[in-house]
Design a protein around this motif. Structure first.
Motif, mmCIF file in Angstrom:
data_model
loop_
_atom_site.group_PDB
_atom_site.id
_atom_site.type_symbol
_atom_site.label_atom_id
_atom_site.label_comp_id
_atom_site.label_asym_id
_atom_site.label_seq_id
_atom_site.Cartn_x
_atom_site.Cartn_y
_atom_site.Cartn_z
ATOM 1 N N LYS A 150 6.155 -10.238 -15.910
ATOM 2 C CA LYS A 150 4.785 -9.966 -15.485
ATOM 3 C C LYS A 150 3.899 -9.647 -16.693
ATOM 4 C CE LYS A 150 5.305 -10.141 -10.942
ATOM 5 N NZ LYS A 150 4.543 -11.049 -10.066
ATOM 6 N N GLN A 215 -2.374 0.293 -8.842
ATOM 7 C CA GLN A 215 -1.911 -0.181 -7.531
ATOM 8 C C GLN A 215 -1.155 -1.499 -7.666
ATOM 9 O OE1 GLN A 215 -5.427 -0.380 -5.082
ATOM 10 N NE2 GLN A 215 -5.872 1.795 -5.349
ATOM 11 N N THR A 216 -1.656 -2.377 -8.530
ATOM 12 C CA THR A 216 -1.006 -3.679 -8.744
ATOM 13 C C THR A 216 0.365 -3.502 -9.385
ATOM 14 O OG1 THR A 216 -3.198 -4.692 -9.014
ATOM 15 C CG2 THR A 216 -1.291 -5.959 -9.765
ATOM 16 N N GLU A 218 2.248 -0.851 -9.290
ATOM 17 C CA GLU A 218 3.113 -0.187 -8.319
ATOM 18 C C GLU A 218 3.647 -1.188 -7.294
ATOM 19 O OE1 GLU A 218 2.832 4.162 -6.268
ATOM 20 O OE2 GLU A 218 1.178 2.798 -5.885
ATOM 21 N N ARG A 219 2.801 -2.105 -6.899
ATOM 22 C CA ARG A 219 3.189 -3.113 -5.900
ATOM 23 C C ARG A 219 4.179 -4.124 -6.473
ATOM 24 N NH1 ARG A 219 -1.539 -4.661 -4.893
ATOM 25 N NH2 ARG A 219 -1.615 -6.541 -6.160
ATOM 26 N N GLU A 220 4.031 -4.476 -7.731
ATOM 27 C CA GLU A 220 4.822 -5.564 -8.296
ATOM 28 C C GLU A 220 6.054 -5.103 -9.079
ATOM 29 O OE1 GLU A 220 2.191 -8.141 -10.472
ATOM 30 O OE2 GLU A 220 1.095 -8.733 -8.667
ATOM 31 N N ALA A 223 11.387 -1.493 -7.021
ATOM 32 C CA ALA A 223 11.297 -0.187 -6.357
ATOM 33 C C ALA A 223 11.782 0.953 -7.241
ATOM 34 C CB ALA A 223 12.081 -0.225 -5.050
ATOM 35 N N ARG A 226 9.124 2.258 -9.819
ATOM 36 C CA ARG A 226 7.826 2.797 -9.390
ATOM 37 C C ARG A 226 7.728 4.295 -9.592
ATOM 38 N NH1 ARG A 226 8.241 -0.447 -3.795
ATOM 39 N NH2 ARG A 226 8.091 -2.559 -4.663
ATOM 40 N N LYS A 243 0.113 10.592 -4.001
ATOM 41 C CA LYS A 243 1.309 9.731 -4.073
ATOM 42 C C LYS A 243 2.452 10.445 -4.781
ATOM 43 C CE LYS A 243 -0.665 5.078 -3.873
ATOM 44 N NZ LYS A 243 -0.880 3.820 -4.623
#
Length: 398
Positions: A150, A215-216, A218-220, A223, A226, A243
């Motif tokens: 990424k 947010q991006t 964390e999403r990508e 697990a 994170r 969070k």
């Protein structure tokens, strides 16, 4: 105080089997290994871009540091990064931000760049530019894409662009849209179908697109990565603070179970010793994650021009801005009536024939869960108050 069933984490392999075999020591060891692994997952973030793009300042901001702080990455108008340099997070050394030399320099030519910087060790790349993304940035992104990792485009120094536009009549949202569209258009011309560009000011992370970037990520991220990212993230929004609290609550069940297993061993005082160790480690982690330790508060004071004394005056929890010790915890807990009663009940129940140990385990679980839940809520509240206080001061200055 909260229901343990509200935040049950996924099952830890081997714990159920150990308990079915009445192997308390093995079950406790499995839980300890799980918690240590969760809290020490390595996260390696590569920050790259051309000379003067603001890489080092971004590295410092993500670590909660200002330029010039002890341990901060050096900054300057010329290329200050001549080697691949890791900068561990001051509270979480398992999280490292790597300040990479600019691509296309004599020592780091574009064609050999990824190999020379050690591509494999990085979890993702952030490519920074303070104007537009140039040919070398594009080539780097294309190579990273080929390697199936990424990457994220960050347009830095947005505060400079906004301040320059303020000299004449302007609409901030229109200006931001124009900058973003220009970056996206150029990247599309280079072959990227739907590039996402995040507009960021390293001096004002709560503004613009940094929250969207988080947010991006964390999403990508996988697990298991994170939690590492979130714990190390500066408190740049109420959402991030919330969070963090929710993530820590997911561990309460296993921390309380660890305490209960200590109560299962019929040795006077052992349960209290186990509880104290569990509590000190967990609370210290909470204090660091919420930025309520002394060094973090002093850095916040320097960054916001709010005195350290004024920041501490906002804090209510007696466990913030201090070194967490067993003695301090016990002193704080004895001031909470029902907690002290639970601790006493656990010790008394151990001497009841046959059923005493199971009862003590139940008291130990409930006590530890309620203590940590209470402390976690109070520390999160203090972090929110500090954020709102410093944010309001910034708004007034503007």
């Amino acid at each position: 105080m909260g229901d343990p069933n509200d935040s049950l984490p996924e099952e830890i392999p081997g714990v159920r089997e150990a308990l079915e075999n009445n192997d308390i020591a093995a079950a406790a060891a499995r839980i300890q290994q799980y918690l240590e692994r969760e809290n020490n997952i390595p996260l390696n973030i590569a920050i790259t871009g051309e000379t003067g793009s603001g890489k080092s300042t971004f590295v410092n901001a993500l670590r909660g540091l200002s330029n010039g702080d002890k341990g901060a990455a050096p900054t300057g108008v010329t290329e200050t990064t001549v080697e691949v340099t890791p900068y561990p997070h001051p509270n979480y050394p398992n999280v490292k931000l790597w300040d990479l030399p600019g691509i296309g320099t004599t020592k780091f030519p574009a064609k050999k760049y990824l190999k020379l910087v050690g591509f494999e060790k990085f979890d993702f790349f952030i490519i920074i530019s303070d104007t537009r993304f140039r040919e070398n940035d594009v080539k780097l992104a294309q190579e990273i894409q080929k390697m199936k990792k990424k990457y994220y485009f960050v347009r830095s120094k947005i505060d400079n662009d906004i301040n320059a536009e303020k000299k004449r009549d302007f609409n901030e949202e229109d200006t931001l849209t124009k900058i973003r569209d220009n970056c996206v258009h150029r990247l599309r011309e280079s072959g990227f179908e739907s590039p996402q560009v995040f507009l960021v000011s390293s001096f004002e992370l709560h503004l613009y697109d940094f929250s969207l970037l988080h947010q991006t990520l964390e999403r990508e991220l996988p697990a298991h990565k994170r939690h590492a990212l979130l714990r190390a993230m500066p408190n740049i929004s109420l959402e991030i603070i919330d969070k963090k609290k929710k993530t820590f609550k997911c561990q309460l069940y296993w921390l309380a179970t660890q305490s209960a297993l200590g109560a299962a061993v019929p040795v006077p005082g052992l349960s209290i010793a186990v509880d104290a160790a569990v509590l000190v480690d967990a609370v210290t982690d909470y204090v660091f994650a919420f930025g309520l330790d002394i060094p973090s508060l002093k850095r916040l004071s320097a960054r916001t021009d709010v005195s350290y004394t004024a920041l501490c005056a906002v804090i209510i929890s007696p466990l913030a801005a201090v070194e967490i010790t067993t003695e301090l915890l016990l002193k704080a807990l004895t001031q909470v009536g029902h907690i002290a009663t639970l601790i006493a009940a656990e010790e008394v129940s151990r001497f009841i024939p046959f059923i005493g140990i199971p009862i003590a385990m139940g008291f130990s679980f409930t006590t530890t869960y309620n203590i940590l839940n209470l402390i976690l809520d109070k520390l999160a509240d203090d972090a929110q108050k500090l954020f709102e206080m410093t944010l309001n001061l910034k708004i007034k200055d503007e």
